[in-house]
Design a protein around this motif. Structure first.
Motif, PDB file in Angstrom:
ATOM      1  N   PHE C 131       0.823  -1.217   0.000  1.00 50.94           N
ATOM      2  CA  PHE C 131       0.000   0.000   0.000  1.00 50.94           C
ATOM      3  C   PHE C 131       0.855   1.264   0.000  1.00 50.94           C
ATOM      4  O   PHE C 131       0.395   2.335   0.363  1.00 50.94           O
ATOM      5  N   HIS C 137      -7.299   8.464   1.606  1.00 47.87           N
ATOM      6  CA  HIS C 137      -8.720   8.157   1.412  1.00 47.87           C
ATOM      7  C   HIS C 137      -8.940   6.761   0.841  1.00 47.87           C
ATOM      8  O   HIS C 137     -10.061   6.303   0.724  1.00 47.87           O
ATOM      9  N   LEU C 139      -7.467   4.161   2.301  1.00 45.81           N
ATOM     10  CA  LEU C 139      -7.106   3.238   3.373  1.00 45.81           C
ATOM     11  C   LEU C 139      -8.293   2.995   4.299  1.00 45.81           C
ATOM     12  O   LEU C 139      -9.168   3.835   4.435  1.00 45.81           O
ATOM     13  N   GLY C 142      -8.120   1.345  10.269  1.00 44.32           N
ATOM     14  CA  GLY C 142      -6.990   0.728  10.961  1.00 44.32           C
ATOM     15  C   GLY C 142      -5.691   0.930  10.205  1.00 44.32           C
ATOM     16  O   GLY C 142      -4.623   1.133  10.798  1.00 44.32           O
ATOM     17  N   ALA C 168      -8.231   1.475  16.609  1.00 43.20           N
ATOM     18  CA  ALA C 168      -8.975   1.040  15.424  1.00 43.20           C
ATOM     19  C   ALA C 168      -8.439  -0.272  14.857  1.00 43.20           C
ATOM     20  O   ALA C 168      -8.752  -0.631  13.734  1.00 43.20           O
TER      21      ALA C 168
ATOM     22  N   VAL E  28     -11.814  -6.458  -2.795  1.00 38.37           N
ATOM     23  CA  VAL E  28     -11.952  -6.215  -1.354  1.00 38.37           C
ATOM     24  C   VAL E  28     -12.974  -7.158  -0.730  1.00 38.37           C
ATOM     25  O   VAL E  28     -12.748  -7.722   0.331  1.00 38.37           O
ATOM     26  N   GLY E  49      -8.476  -3.769   7.508  1.00 40.82           N
ATOM     27  CA  GLY E  49      -8.371  -3.668   6.060  1.00 40.82           C
ATOM     28  C   GLY E  49      -9.011  -4.817   5.311  1.00 40.82           C
ATOM     29  O   GLY E  49      -8.844  -4.926   4.101  1.00 40.82           O
ATOM     30  N   GLY E  51     -12.216  -5.336   4.836  1.00 44.79           N
ATOM     31  CA  GLY E  51     -13.409  -4.961   4.086  1.00 44.79           C
ATOM     32  C   GLY E  51     -14.672  -4.816   4.907  1.00 44.79           C
ATOM     33  O   GLY E  51     -15.761  -4.736   4.358  1.00 44.79           O
ATOM     34  N   LYS E  52     -14.543  -4.748   6.213  1.00 39.99           N
ATOM     35  CA  LYS E  52     -15.735  -4.638   7.068  1.00 39.99           C
ATOM     36  C   LYS E  52     -16.474  -3.331   6.818  1.00 39.99           C
ATOM     37  O   LYS E  52     -17.685  -3.324   6.601  1.00 39.99           O
ATOM     38  N   THR E  54     -16.306  -1.514   4.233  1.00 45.27           N
ATOM     39  CA  THR E  54     -16.850  -1.538   2.879  1.00 45.27           C
ATOM     40  C   THR E  54     -18.176  -2.291   2.850  1.00 45.27           C
ATOM     41  O   THR E  54     -19.138  -1.849   2.215  1.00 45.27           O
ATOM     42  N   GLN E  89     -16.949   4.926  10.983  1.00 47.64           N
ATOM     43  CA  GLN E  89     -15.763   4.629  11.775  1.00 47.64           C
ATOM     44  C   GLN E  89     -15.148   5.925  12.336  1.00 47.64           C
ATOM     45  O   GLN E  89     -14.693   5.953  13.467  1.00 47.64           O
TER      46      GLN E  89
HETATM   47  N1  LIG Z   1     -11.797   4.518  -2.006  1.00 53.60           N
HETATM   48  C1  LIG Z   1     -10.942   3.472  -2.002  1.00 53.60           C
HETATM   49  N2  LIG Z   1     -10.067   3.329  -3.018  1.00 53.60           N
HETATM   50  C2  LIG Z   1      -9.200   2.307  -3.046  1.00 53.60           C
HETATM   51  N3  LIG Z   1      -9.126   1.360  -2.075  1.00 53.60           N
HETATM   52  C3  LIG Z   1      -9.982   1.442  -1.032  1.00 53.60           C
HETATM   53  C4  LIG Z   1     -10.931   2.509  -0.934  1.00 53.60           C
HETATM   54  N4  LIG Z   1     -11.620   2.335   0.211  1.00 53.60           N
HETATM   55  C5  LIG Z   1     -11.142   1.228   0.809  1.00 53.60           C
HETATM   56  N5  LIG Z   1     -10.146   0.672   0.075  1.00 53.60           N
HETATM   57  C6  LIG Z   1      -9.405  -0.550   0.379  1.00 53.60           C
HETATM   58  O1  LIG Z   1     -10.333  -1.533   0.719  1.00 53.60           O
HETATM   59  C7  LIG Z   1      -9.840  -2.378   1.725  1.00 53.60           C
HETATM   60  C8  LIG Z   1     -10.893  -2.556   2.793  1.00 53.60           C
HETATM   61  O2  LIG Z   1     -11.177  -1.330   3.422  1.00 53.60           O
HETATM   62  P1  LIG Z   1     -12.191  -1.251   4.624  1.00 53.60           P
HETATM   63  O3  LIG Z   1     -12.236   0.191   5.061  1.00 53.60           O
HETATM   64  O4  LIG Z   1     -13.469  -1.873   4.261  1.00 53.60           O
HETATM   65  O5  LIG Z   1     -11.470  -2.122   5.759  1.00 53.60           O
HETATM   66  P2  LIG Z   1     -11.927  -2.466   7.227  1.00 53.60           P
HETATM   67  O6  LIG Z   1     -12.176  -3.892   7.308  1.00 53.60           O
HETATM   68  O7  LIG Z   1     -13.014  -1.554   7.638  1.00 53.60           O
HETATM   69  O8  LIG Z   1     -10.600  -2.124   8.045  1.00 53.60           O
HETATM   70  P3  LIG Z   1     -10.409  -1.422   9.469  1.00 53.60           P
HETATM   71  O9  LIG Z   1     -10.717  -2.415  10.479  1.00 53.60           O
HETATM   72  O10 LIG Z   1      -8.963  -1.050   9.489  1.00 53.60           O
HETATM   73  O11 LIG Z   1     -11.309  -0.243   9.483  1.00 53.60           O
HETATM   74  C9  LIG Z   1      -8.550  -1.768   2.206  1.00 53.60           C
HETATM   75  O12 LIG Z   1      -7.498  -2.553   1.705  1.00 53.60           O
HETATM   76  C10 LIG Z   1      -8.505  -0.396   1.575  1.00 53.60           C
HETATM   77  O13 LIG Z   1      -7.200  -0.066   1.179  1.00 53.60           O
END
Ligand SMILES: Nc1ncnc2c1ncn2[C@@H]1O[C@H](COP(=O)(O)OP(=O)(O)OP(=O)(O)O)[C@@H](O)[C@H]1O
Ligand SMILES: Nc1ncnc2c1ncn2[C@@H]1O[C@H](COP(=O)(O)OP(=O)(O)OP(=O)(O)O)[C@@H](O)[C@H]1O
Ligand SMILES: [Mg+2]
Ligand SMILES: [Mg+2]
Lengths: 312, 284, 261, 284, 261
Positions: C131, C137, C139, C142, C168, E28, E49, E51-52, E54, E89
């Protein structure tokens, strides 16, 4: 007021307008009308017919023409060129009289200490002039008389005010200008006259009325010309008093005005040589490409109002 | 939970989507066409009304020539190469004046934005000089720089300089205090702070400033070319005005408008290039 | 880099901090005295809004208007400096820099290749390999927090102030990060001050645990954790301390309620 | 840890601070004085140099009058009430034109910013009309609105309108997409969305636009008062220019500058009133 | 308000989601199938990271470009709506609104006094009495998060999506907030989907726990929690489930390490 109301029916023959709108520029070339304005002659006369007078002042020809085009003016004053240009563009106006002839009110000036001694020396020099103005015509005539053309000089289209600054700073070598700037620059010691219009160009300024107004209100035009004539006579007989009277209208000190006023022949009468001069001006502008379509000067001029007013 | 039934239903949903998505392709083309129409409909409508008003005699040709006449004048001026010549001269002037303004505006803006001393030193002067219009400067410009190119560049420069400066300053002053704290904690050097915090943060505002400044620069061409010009699109307008040629005035105005738009578009494109990190709103 | 100054004890003395807004003045910190010796690991717990972040900001030198002094080594602190790193409660990543750029942001001198190597090491350390070129934006929450940790770590400050750095992170990543922090702490002898809501984490990492009271924030109690490392989270002593902290915590509230730990 | 010793040391630190803080009070006054000096030093210096250049004859009085002469003209014009009269007339015109521009600019800006259809409809027209300078509009303005107040107001309006519109648009387009998502999730009504998300978010940009617009409005007064005016500060300048009175031109310019600054200050104060939630950078 | 539709089951079917950036395309979410019945409390855990967030965004209707369908009741979801509330979040408070204003932001119709009463109730509920007029920049991290929770709760949505809502809260406040959420869930029969890193929390609150795998995110396992409420966090069954989740979690990593729970 009472008598005005009574007399109205007599006058309605030549009056339909409720208002006479006069467009002027604050320059001494139009001194008689400022005398008339100051004395209130026109207002006095027209009040009887229920007509009011509205004065507008412009600092240049173009906005005045635009105002005419917008139908906001009835009678105005212009240099001969400035009158012909909009006419050629389709402005619906006619010349009802002359306001002044002033060969000396038009000149090519050079800086006080300039080495330019005669018009021949203008060759290759920077000369400023308001394009399309009667000073432009003068410049062309002077050049022609000395075997030159506009292509032999560096022609600069510059407003009167900027010409003054540029002369003072030495950015230009000469300028073709008109009164009151000539006298002002001379008095300031900035410039001297190289050659004026004497024997070259009469420096005519004309009184223009819109056709619509002139046709419907011959009486008002007549009164206007009479007032102008009266102003002209006043200046001739009381130059000192006239100068004091109109000093603030044209923003020139009475002392300077006394010097300037004699340069002008304030007579509304259109003589044949005046008409000839206008034709030459029209020809010049056509040849120079300043106007695209010809103007029939004979048709442009309408001397009937002068005649009706008995001014000869 | 009847799991199977549910998933079937969901699959059904997915199937149902297919025909819809086909019709979407169709209607997408329609939408695209409609969009293009929307872009031109208003200007076209105005032109038509204008011409009509002329045809029925409400607008007099001496004062406001009809679109057809303006178009003829345009073709004539374009045909004999005059227009292109004027445009070239004006663009050069604008680029020179604007370039100078952009350079000094950004450099001074950053300097003043970062240094309170410089800010105090220049504040009064800037505040008082800023509102003075370019036209009012013409007499002094002639005095200082003569009637040649420099005075024209100066007028354009003056016009473009202040919007750029003010926007750069505003952009810098709007730097998020959180990032300033961060930089202080990391003892980031002044140079890096400027390069990596202040400038990127101020970039949107700077770009706005540049766009406004370019617009004003274009505007000032007319004022600048009032000064003894013999070429340039502003000269064309002034000249035509003196000669009572409203059709040519309109050709000049529209030309300025179109070129101004094209320049602005270029700056906008630069902006989206430079600012890749943003996720913002574009209306709906 | 740092650590050479070693022995820089941190003395916090008589800190009082008030915030004044339109609504009036609130006393946030009252009479905070704390001595933290060089290389110590101190955890701070306390309820939400009690002034933990404010205390870290005072130590970082980011607050200007307070009573009292903070002395690091012989030097009273008056402004921020590289000797004290901080991980803010929010990630504070610069939106226009990539992960790489954000981590390199605080990096001082050194050749380009050297820097790149260090940045890559820290990206790997926080598990964000792949990454490097992503913008904030792009990421997850966490991931952004881990970038912030890497950015603070890369300078190896003498004192590291951590404001809920693992809040987080998922359980696994959190434990991995805790291990990394411990490893760095042990090798570099960094003084660590950790604000956390996770009492387990506070006990697992800290040499001492500072329990703060609420409104105004005062030091309510300091609990030493005299357990050998690596600590066993299920050991009797560990659980005892955990219980103690919980008790301290819960007597704080006006309406205490039962919670089986 | 010898806790007692430490606390003593710390207490000593605190004691040591006292005398320093006393001297701080003293030096604060000095700093304040120095700051005031910084504010005026540059303008004063310029005036002195200007006067000196005149005294040693490098600047000729006919073209660039010395500060003393300008001051005399100022006192004269101020003394006979002329200046005040011109100022009053111009301020009224600016307020009318600017007020109109602010109203339409903000309303249209919000409309266009929120609706893509409206955006497409107006885009081309706005883009092309925007770069046309107010001076170039004078002929048409006279034609449409005559030589009275309306045409002057129109010129001022045109000048101020576009900076306001563009800044409002930019402000709206920069609405954080996170807040848009939030509003969609909460199904916030369009009205509330505009009032509580778009407008506050765009407010800094809107204020910048208003300030730039007010500046341009002031500038256009000179252009506007070219139209058959008999009063106004722009008329004063034009008139003096015609009469080759550079001292009066300068009085006019400086007056415009000072009033422009005062107006800008008022808007700035409004801005800090309106935007209480921001914590940003003010240079150091 | 809602709840009248009752019985709105949530069906997530074949969700695939990719992000494309300059670096290329990342998958993702892959083939997420999930049926959540009305009034159920589902916890989601997974590494940072994975995808939760998302997934929650897909359910909320905030993502546009994905494969698969989400159906609530009979209605396929295509855009956000008041039937699904979400706590993001990050807190996402509007910086120009006070605590009061932010909470009232999502509030629909009703008289002024009625609304004010509701807002005040929710301010009290999240323990921010006295901070009604404070702006976000005057709040601590945990306080801001509580404002965000209050804002999502006040509309009583049919489905409430919680993305690590208690991450910035201290142990005590967190437990209080958990109780409040449970109370609201029980009285309103809201469908709750909670993303959390706190496995204890996931077990304490959830009817089922969804464990997600990393890169791409898939549903790795669904663990039912069939314990009566109120749950005893130290009961044998509770600890068993906690251990199970931890194990699921830890087999995920490439370099597993020992962690005594
Ligand atoms: N707008 C975006 N453009 C490109 N990649 C993205 C975008 N949004 C999220 N991602 C990628 O999607 C993946 C999942 O992101 P997500 O926010 O859903 O994770 P998460 O499970 O909520 O993690 P955390 O527990 O850290 O919050 C990550 O690898 C992130 O880099
Ligand atoms: N800029 C400010 N203006 C006014 N009050 C403030 C400001 N910053 C913080 N506060 C107040 O100070 C108190 C302590 O805030 P702080 O951020 O230190 O809490 P915290 O202990 O870190 O809480 P959390 O665990 O929720 O992060 C809070 O009541 C907050 O409202
Ligand atoms: Mg905090
Ligand atoms: Mg997330």
């Amino acid at each position: 007021k009472e008598s005005g109301a009574k007399e109205q029916p007599n006058n309605t023959a030549g009056i339909t307008a409720k208002e006479l709108r006069i467009a002027t520029q604050p320059i001494p070339a139009y001194a008689p009308i400022f005398v008339a304005k100051k004395q209130g002659w026109l207002e006095d006369k027209l009040k009887q017919a229920g007509v009011t007078v509205k004065w507008s002042s412009f600092d240049a020809g173009p906005p005045m023409n635009e105002s005419f085009a917008a139908g906001q003016q009835d009678i105005g004053f212009l240099g001969d060129s400035a009158a012909i240009i909009p006419k050629a563009a389709g402005q619906d106006t006619r010349i009802v009289g002359l306001c002044a002839a002033a060969p000396q009110g038009l000149a090519i000036v050079v800086p006080k200490d300039s080495k330019i001694a005669s018009a021949k020396d203008l060759k290759g020099k920077k000369v400023a002039v308001v394009k399309g103005s009667f000073a432009h015509h003068l410049l062309v005539l002077v050049l022609k008389n000395n075997g030159l053309t506009v292509d032999d000089i560096q022609f600069l289209n510059l407003s009167q005010a900027d010409s003054a600054t540029a002369l003072a700073k030495g950015d230009i070598d000469a300028a073709a200008i008109w009164e009151p700037l000539i006298t002002r620059l001379e008095d300031q010691g900035t410039a001297k006259v190289l050659v004026d219009g004497t024997g070259i160009k009469k420096g005519l300024l004309v009184i223009v009325a819109t056709n619509n107004f002139a046709v419907k209100n011959p009486e008002i035009v007549k009164e206007f010309l009479l007032a102008y004539q009266r102003g002209s006579e006043f200046i001739k007989s009381n130059p000192q008093e006239a100068a004091k009277l109109i000093a603030d209208e044209v923003k020139i000190s009475p002392e300077q005005l006394v010097k300037i006023l004699p340069k002008f022949d304030y007579s509304p009468v259109l003589h044949d040589d005046d008409i000839q001069e206008l034709k030459l001006g029209e020809e010049f502008m056509r040849n120079a490409g300043i106007i695209k379509s010809p103007v029939d000067i004979n048709a442009f001029i309408d001397s009937s109002y002068l005649k009706a007013a008995g001014i000869q | 939970m009847p799991q199977k039934e549910q998933s079937l239903r969901a699959a059904g949903m997915r199937l149902q989507l297919r025909p819809r998505s086909l019709s979407i392709v169709n209607s997408l083309q329609k939408v695209k066409l409609m969009k293009s129409v929307q872009f031109v409909i208003l200007p076209v409508l105005l032109l038509v009304i204008w011409q009509l008003l002329f045809e029925i005699g409400i607008i007099k040709p001496v004062t406001m020539p009809p679109p057809t006449k303006v178009a003829r004048s345009f073709l004539e001026l374009a045909g004999n190469g005059q227009l292109l010549k004027h445009i070239g001269v004006s663009i050069l002037r604008v680029l020179e004046g604007f370039g100078l303004a952009a350079l000094t505006g950004i450099v001074l803006g950053i300097g003043i934005g970062l240094s309170k001393v410089l800010d105090r030193l220049t504040d009064l002067l800037i505040q008082v000089v800023k509102p003075i219009p370019p036209i009012a400067w013409i007499p002094l410009a002639i005095l200082w720089f003569g009637i040649g190119e420099p005075s024209k560049i100066y007028i354009i420069f003056l016009g473009a300089f202040f919007p750029i400066l003010i926007n750069v300053l505003d952009g810098i002053r709007q730097t998020d205090s959180k990032f300033i704290e961060l930089s202080r904690v990391l003892e980031v050097s002044k140079g890096k702070f400027i390069r990596q915090v202040v400038i990127p943060g101020a970039l949107p505002a700077v770009m706005t400033g540049l766009r406004v400044g370019l617009g004003v620069a274009w505007m000032c061409v007319v004022a600048a070319e009032l000064i003894a010009a013999t070429q340039g699109i502003g000269y064309l307008i002034n000249d035509a005005r003196q000669l009572s040629q409203p059709d040519v005035v309109l050709v000049g105005m529209i030309t300025i408008g179109v070129i101004g738009k094209v320049m602005d578009d270029l700056l906008k494109r630069l902006e989206t290039r430079l600012i890749v990190w943003k996720t913002t709103y574009a209306g709906d | 880099m740092s650590g050479t100054f070693g022995g820089g004890n941190l003395t916090i003395q008589g800190i009082n901090k008030r915030f004044t807004s339109r609504a009036g003045t609130v006393s946030v910190l009252e009479n905070i005295d704390l001595d933290i010796h060089s290389g110590e690991f101190v955890s701070i717990v306390g309820s939400s809004g009690c002034g933990k972040s404010t205390l870290l900001r005072v130590i970082a030198g980011l607050e200007e208007d307070y009573e009292g002094v903070v002395v690091l080594g012989q030097q009273p602190i008056s402004k921020p400096g590289l000797d004290r790193g901080i991980v803010f409660q929010e990630h504070r990543l610069l939106p226009w820099l990539t992960v790489q750029g954000n981590i390199a942001f605080g990096l001082k001198d050194g050749s380009k290749t050297e820097k790149d190597k260090m940045v890559q090491e820290h990206i790997d350390l926080v598990g964000l390999t792949g990454f490097e070129k992503a913008y904030p934006h792009q990421l997850s929450g966490g991931m952004a927090q881990r970038v912030a940790i890497a950015r603070a770590l890369i300078n190896r400050p003498e004192v590291l102030l951590l404001d809920e750095p693992f809040g987080a992170l998922d359980a696994l990543t959190k434990i991995q990060m805790q291990q990394e922090i411990l490893r760095i702490w042990e090798t570099e002898r960094t003084t660590m001050i950790l604000v956390t809501h996770d009492i387990d984490e506070a006990v697992y990492l800290g040499d001492r645990i500072v329990v703060m009271s609420n409104r105004p924030g005062t030091v309510k109690r300091i609990v030493p954790v005299e357990l050998p490392r690596p600590r066993d989270r299920s050991s009797y002593e560990f659980v005892q301390i955990r219980k103690l902290i919980f008790k301290e915590f819960f007597t704080e509230t006006d309406k205490p309620f039962v919670y089986a730990i």
